[in-house]
Motif scaffolding. Structure first.
Motif, PDB file in Angstrom:
ATOM      1  N   ALA A   1     -21.189   7.127 -19.332  1.00  0.00           N
ATOM      2  CA  ALA A   1     -22.492   6.495 -19.523  1.00  0.00           C
ATOM      3  C   ALA A   1     -23.468   7.065 -18.482  1.00  0.00           C
ATOM      4  CB  ALA A   1     -22.384   4.980 -19.373  1.00  0.00           C
ATOM      5  N   PRO A   2     -24.750   7.152 -18.853  1.00  0.00           N
ATOM      6  CA  PRO A   2     -25.282   7.005 -20.213  1.00  0.00           C
ATOM      7  C   PRO A   2     -25.099   8.298 -20.981  1.00  0.00           C
ATOM      8  CG  PRO A   2     -27.085   7.355 -18.691  1.00  0.00           C
ATOM      9  CD  PRO A   2     -25.840   7.339 -17.852  1.00  0.00           C
ATOM     10  N   VAL A   3     -24.751   8.213 -22.248  1.00  0.00           N
ATOM     11  CA  VAL A   3     -24.375   9.404 -23.004  1.00  0.00           C
ATOM     12  C   VAL A   3     -25.562  10.321 -23.252  1.00  0.00           C
ATOM     13  CG1 VAL A   3     -24.729   8.368 -25.284  1.00  0.00           C
ATOM     14  CG2 VAL A   3     -23.007  10.167 -24.975  1.00  0.00           C
ATOM     15  N   GLN A   4     -26.801   9.753 -23.221  1.00  0.00           N
ATOM     16  CA  GLN A   4     -27.944  10.625 -23.456  1.00  0.00           C
ATOM     17  C   GLN A   4     -28.176  11.593 -22.302  1.00  0.00           C
ATOM     18  OE1 GLN A   4     -31.498   8.292 -23.833  1.00  0.00           O
ATOM     19  NE2 GLN A   4     -31.313   7.352 -21.815  1.00  0.00           N
ATOM     20  N   ASN A   5     -27.547  11.350 -21.170  1.00  0.00           N
ATOM     21  CA  ASN A   5     -27.652  12.269 -20.035  1.00  0.00           C
ATOM     22  C   ASN A   5     -26.440  13.217 -19.938  1.00  0.00           C
ATOM     23  OD1 ASN A   5     -29.092   9.539 -19.037  1.00  0.00           O
ATOM     24  ND2 ASN A   5     -30.111  11.337 -18.181  1.00  0.00           N
ATOM     25  N   LEU A   6     -25.558  13.123 -20.936  1.00  0.00           N
ATOM     26  CA  LEU A   6     -24.330  13.920 -20.904  1.00  0.00           C
ATOM     27  C   LEU A   6     -24.584  15.327 -21.463  1.00  0.00           C
ATOM     28  CD1 LEU A   6     -21.213  14.159 -20.558  1.00  0.00           C
ATOM     29  CD2 LEU A   6     -21.024  13.286 -22.917  1.00  0.00           C
ATOM     30  N   THR A   7     -24.027  16.309 -20.783  1.00  0.00           N
ATOM     31  CA  THR A   7     -24.017  17.701 -21.263  1.00  0.00           C
ATOM     32  C   THR A   7     -22.573  18.196 -21.220  1.00  0.00           C
ATOM     33  OG1 THR A   7     -26.249  18.169 -20.472  1.00  0.00           O
ATOM     34  CG2 THR A   7     -24.805  20.054 -20.868  1.00  0.00           C
ATOM     35  N   VAL A   8     -22.106  18.711 -22.359  1.00  0.00           N
ATOM     36  CA  VAL A   8     -20.755  19.287 -22.434  1.00  0.00           C
ATOM     37  C   VAL A   8     -20.886  20.801 -22.512  1.00  0.00           C
ATOM     38  CG1 VAL A   8     -18.634  19.469 -23.791  1.00  0.00           C
ATOM     39  CG2 VAL A   8     -19.746  17.239 -23.500  1.00  0.00           C
ATOM     40  N   THR A   9     -20.213  21.490 -21.616  1.00  0.00           N
ATOM     41  CA  THR A   9     -20.242  22.951 -21.567  1.00  0.00           C
ATOM     42  C   THR A   9     -18.844  23.491 -21.843  1.00  0.00           C
ATOM     43  OG1 THR A   9     -22.001  22.885 -19.910  1.00  0.00           O
ATOM     44  CG2 THR A   9     -20.815  24.975 -20.170  1.00  0.00           C
TER      45      THR A   9
ATOM     46  N   GLU B   1     -16.397  21.085 -19.814  1.00  0.00           N
ATOM     47  CA  GLU B   1     -16.838  20.368 -18.610  1.00  0.00           C
ATOM     48  C   GLU B   1     -17.922  19.381 -19.014  1.00  0.00           C
ATOM     49  OE1 GLU B   1     -17.688  22.013 -14.279  1.00  0.00           O
ATOM     50  OE2 GLU B   1     -19.435  22.306 -15.591  1.00  0.00           O
ATOM     51  N   ALA B   2     -17.733  18.114 -18.614  1.00  0.00           N
ATOM     52  CA  ALA B   2     -18.708  17.055 -18.896  1.00  0.00           C
ATOM     53  C   ALA B   2     -19.539  16.817 -17.641  1.00  0.00           C
ATOM     54  CB  ALA B   2     -18.001  15.780 -19.329  1.00  0.00           C
TER      55      ALA B   2
END
Length: 806
Positions: free
Chosen positions: A419-427, A470-471
């Motif tokens: 959380a929060p998922v809207q700030n999540l970036t998956v590379t 990577e999260a």
């Protein structure tokens, strides 16, 4: 005289060659230099030489198409000019072995033309996150097409090779088509089409003709991870809102604020003198879709008596938090914080603090208020973001098991409880290379499970390669200095692919005494699962560890096999060797024979041969002479060494008399001596043919045969024939003996009649022999009574009962 080996060779050639001019390759006596011609069409004519190992033949000649060159005899080399202006020229060198048999060897002539290349690209379809292209490489005006190789390269890496089986030799146009899927992660990809004529060996290739095109995946717009989601400003200020999105084709932007269209086709929006809180939406659009970004603009009234320190905070769930609210005006009655946790109640100014020792609320909404003396109240709210890093991150193939080369697979990255998922970036990473980045638009503030998928078109290079995701939480400038992140354990890809051989040369030249074996080749088998490798020579399985010898030159084929298929690779190996001699020391040759290959060295490259006699270099004569007998030293040299051989030649020749035919006259009663000797090699067997008498006797002294007649009488008159013979041939010498004296008047007519009859008989005998040349044999002559010539009987001479043999 021919050696036994040469005779055996001729017998083999005559038995194997047929009327169709075909010889088995291993016994063909013809050698072409060059053995093949590979030249550009229309170039200068090329001269080809043809030689034979046969010292004796009935003539050599070339056939060019339907034309035949002049037949050349008594030569071991001929040449022919080859025109390069005929696409279908056929050339043969031929040698006539006899009147009905001949051998031939074809000269391979390849006339080629380098092509032109036209390269086109067509977009066919967009499927999810991949774009399909049709690449077409048109090869114009190429010949011969059967040697054409079209290679496709992706970012300079070979991905596909196409060959053509059409045997037409004249120029044609052909096409090679490649369909490719380009993923978003690959960004811009460079494809190259390369056309080249390949005639077998590395040095027999024409320059490659190529063209290059760049293509990229098309995809719908996606927001940049740094796009603004919240904005604060004082009332009356000018502000600029930005919207960063990526897409292919590049997106077009539209803005709306509180439902009103503000601006088109720009990724930023300028608002002059902002007055109140507002919500603005940016929409990025291309032909594949659109995406929106909502920005909340918080406007603080100008001259607000409250100040928050800090006004914006990013805090990890469960950590402490404190914010000071202060005021400077003097007309303040009181102030405080209102919140579900940590509220302060109504307190005296100038400062009041909201403090929570363990923040466990995902959307805290505290606000600070101030009550003025006139009863009015002012409120200010801090911006608080509560975050939580994932419990764990993992990559899986979703149970699809080992991958197979050339197929598409999805890898899944699970991000648990973030959380929060809207700030999540998956590379995503392939090895250490970034291949994909994904953001999320869900506005949920509480922890959720998120996932990202990566579609890959498997390549053999991916086998054993690691993938990881990577999260990261991108929390803006107020967030932690180091981005909170969790990385998955590496996922090791298992890619199954057909076997192939790497780094295997087309042709290898080795030396016999270097103990070279097949397993010493630089060939590296590859495949998944690892393949089995078997080597074959002339279609027979061999031991690759066995050293190669001089008889092992040829084509070797490796057959590789695993559960996905099999492949083979061929290597042409030439085993070279230093010179050596296998011939005898002693040879016998008949005088006047043509030169013949009596002792040739073995070696590769073919050794140069030098003859020495008495320490001086000699040239092999056109005809062998009697004085050519002797001791010779043969020197053979090539690039790998030299060898010597001592040779003893014995020149054989038929008997030769020092004296010619003669007539001899003696008196009756005299003693007569007739001697006969001959020069020959080997020594001759000498015998006399004459009419025997009681007073004549034959003796031998050395190599001479001597007839002694005691007190000659008329019965001793007549022809005396000396015959000298060895294995090379024979010769005859005639002596006419005449007896004179008292009775000569009576005897002479009788003698002359007898002689005349004898001469007539000899002439008739010679004529008969000429007519029946192939019917040789022995003939016995018996006494004949000739009228009036009874004094000269013809009987078998003193030859131990042997018949006369002329």
């Amino acid at each position: 005289m021919l050696s036994v080996r040469m005779l055996s060779f001729f017998i083999l050639i005559f038995s194997l060659c047929d009327a169709d001019s075909i010889c088995p390759p291993e016994d063909n006596p013809l050698i072409l230099s060059p053995h093949e011609i590979i030249e550009e069409y229309g170039g200068n004519p090329v001269t080809v030489n043809c030689s034979t190992t046969l010292a004796k033949h009935k003539g050599m000649y070339f056939t060019v198409g339907n034309e035949t060159s002049h037949i050349i005899e008594e030569q071991m080399n001929i040449s022919q000019s080859v025109s390069l202006s005929d696409w279908n020229v056929k050339i043969k060198c031929k040698v006539k072995l006899n009147e009905s048999h001949e051998c031939s060897k074809d000269l391979q002539v390849i006339t080629f033309k380098n092509p032109e290349v036209v390269y086109s690209v067509q977009l066919e379809n967009v499927m999810g996150k991949e774009t399909q292209y049709r690449l077409q490489c048109d090869i114009i005006n190429v010949a011969p097409v059967q040697y054409l190789t079209v290679s496709w390269y992706k970012n300079n890496e070979s991905i596909e090779t196409q060959i053509f089986n059409d045997t037409i030799k004249t120029p044609v146009n052909v096409s090679s088509i490649l369909r490719v899927n380009i993923s978003r992660e690959e960004n811009v990809v460079e494809f190259r089409c390369e056309a080249q004529l390949n005639f077998g060996r590395q040095e027999q290739k024409t320059p490659a003709i190529s063209q290059t095109q760049k293509v990229s995946a098309h995809y719908a717009p996606e927001l940049n991870t740094e796009s603004t989601k919240a904005f604060s400003s004082l009332e009356g200020n000018n502000i600029t809102l930005s919207c960063e999105a990526v897409g292919n084709l590049p997106p077009v932007y539209n803005w709306t604020c509180d439902g009103e269209i503000m601006l088109e086709n720009a990724n930023s929006l300028n608002i002059t003198r902002v007055k109140h809180n507002t919500t603005c939406t940016c929409t990025a659009t291309n032909y594949l879709g659109n995406i929106t970004n909502t920005i909340n603009v918080h406007v603080e009234p100008k001259g607000c008596p409250l100040t928050l320190t800090p006004s914006e905070m990013v805090v990890r769930f469960g950590d402490p938090i404190s914010i000071n609210c202060s005021t400077s005006p003097t007309d303040v009655e009181g102030m405080g914080w209102e919140a579900p946790f940590g509220g302060t109640g109504f307190e005296r100014p100038p400062v009041v603090t909201w403090r929570v020792e363990k923040l466990e609320e995902w959307a805290p909404s505290p606000f600070c208020y101030v009550t003025l003396n006139n009863g009015s109240q002012i409120i200010v709210r801090p911006v608080i973001t509560v975050y939580k890093t994932p419990d764990f991150v993992s990559v899986s193939d979703m149970g699809r098991g080992p991958m197979v080369e050339g197929r598409e697979y999805d890898l899944k990255c699970d991000v648990i409880n973030v959380a929060p998922v809207q700030n999540l970036t998956v590379t995503w990473y392939r090895g250490n290379e970034t291949v994909k980045t994904e953001t999320f638009n869900d506005s949920t503030m509480t922890p959720v499970n998120a996932f990202s998928t990566l579609r890959i078109s498997t390549q053999r290079d991916y086998n054993g390669l690691t993938f990881r995701c990577e999260a990261e939480l991108h929390l803006g400038p107020k967030g932690p200095k180091f981005l909170p992140n969790v990385t998955s354990p590496p996922y090791t890809a298992v890619v199954l692919y057909k076997p192939f051989m790497e780094a295997c040369p087309h042709h290898v030249t080795v030396v016999e005494n270097a103990a070279f074996s097949i397993d010493m080749l630089p060939c590296q088998p590859d495949g998944s699962p690892p393949p089995t490798v078997q080597w074959f020579y002339e279609e027979k399985l061999i031991n690759p560890s066995k050293p190669l010898t001089r008889t092992d030159s040829g084509k070797y084929t490796a057959v590789l096999e695993n559960s996905l298929g099999r492949s083979n690779t061929s290597v042409h190996i030439t085993v070279e060797l230093s010179p050596s001699f296998t011939c005898k020391e002693h040879y016998e040759i008949t005088v006047n024979d043509k030169p013949q290959s009596i002792c040739e060295p073995v070696g590769l490259p073919t050794p140069t041969l030098t003859w020495l006699k008495d320490g001086k270099q000699v040239v092999s004569p056109q005809r062998w002479k009697k004085n050519d007998s002797g001791k010779y030293l043969l020197n053979a040299n090539n690039t790998h060494g030299k060898a010597e051989h001592t040779l003893y030649l014995k020149i054989l020749y038929a008997p030769e008399f020092k004296e010619g035919n003669e007539s001899k006259e003696v008196l009756q009663g005299e003693n007569v001596t007739l001697s006969c000797s001959a020069d020959s090699n080997p020594p001759s067997n000498i015998r006399w043919i004459y009419t025997a008498a009681e007073n004549s006797n034959v003796t031998t002294e050395g190599h001479q045969k001597i007839i002694t007649i005691t007190r000659a009488t008329s019965t001793n008159a007549g022809y005396y024939i000396c015959v000298a013979e060895n294995k090379v041939g024979r010769n005859k010498r005639f002596i006419t003996l005449m007896i004179t004296g008292k009775s000569s008047k009576i005897l002479f007519p009788i003698i002359w009649v007898s002689l005349t009859l004898l001469i007539i008989s000899l002439i008739l005998l010679v004529v008969c022999c000429r007519i029946c040349q192939k019917k040789r044999g022995h003939y016995s002559f018996f006494p004949v009574k000739v009228p009036n010539v009874s004094n000269i009987p013809l009987t078998t001479a003193q030859t131990n009962g042997k018949a006369w043999d002329f």
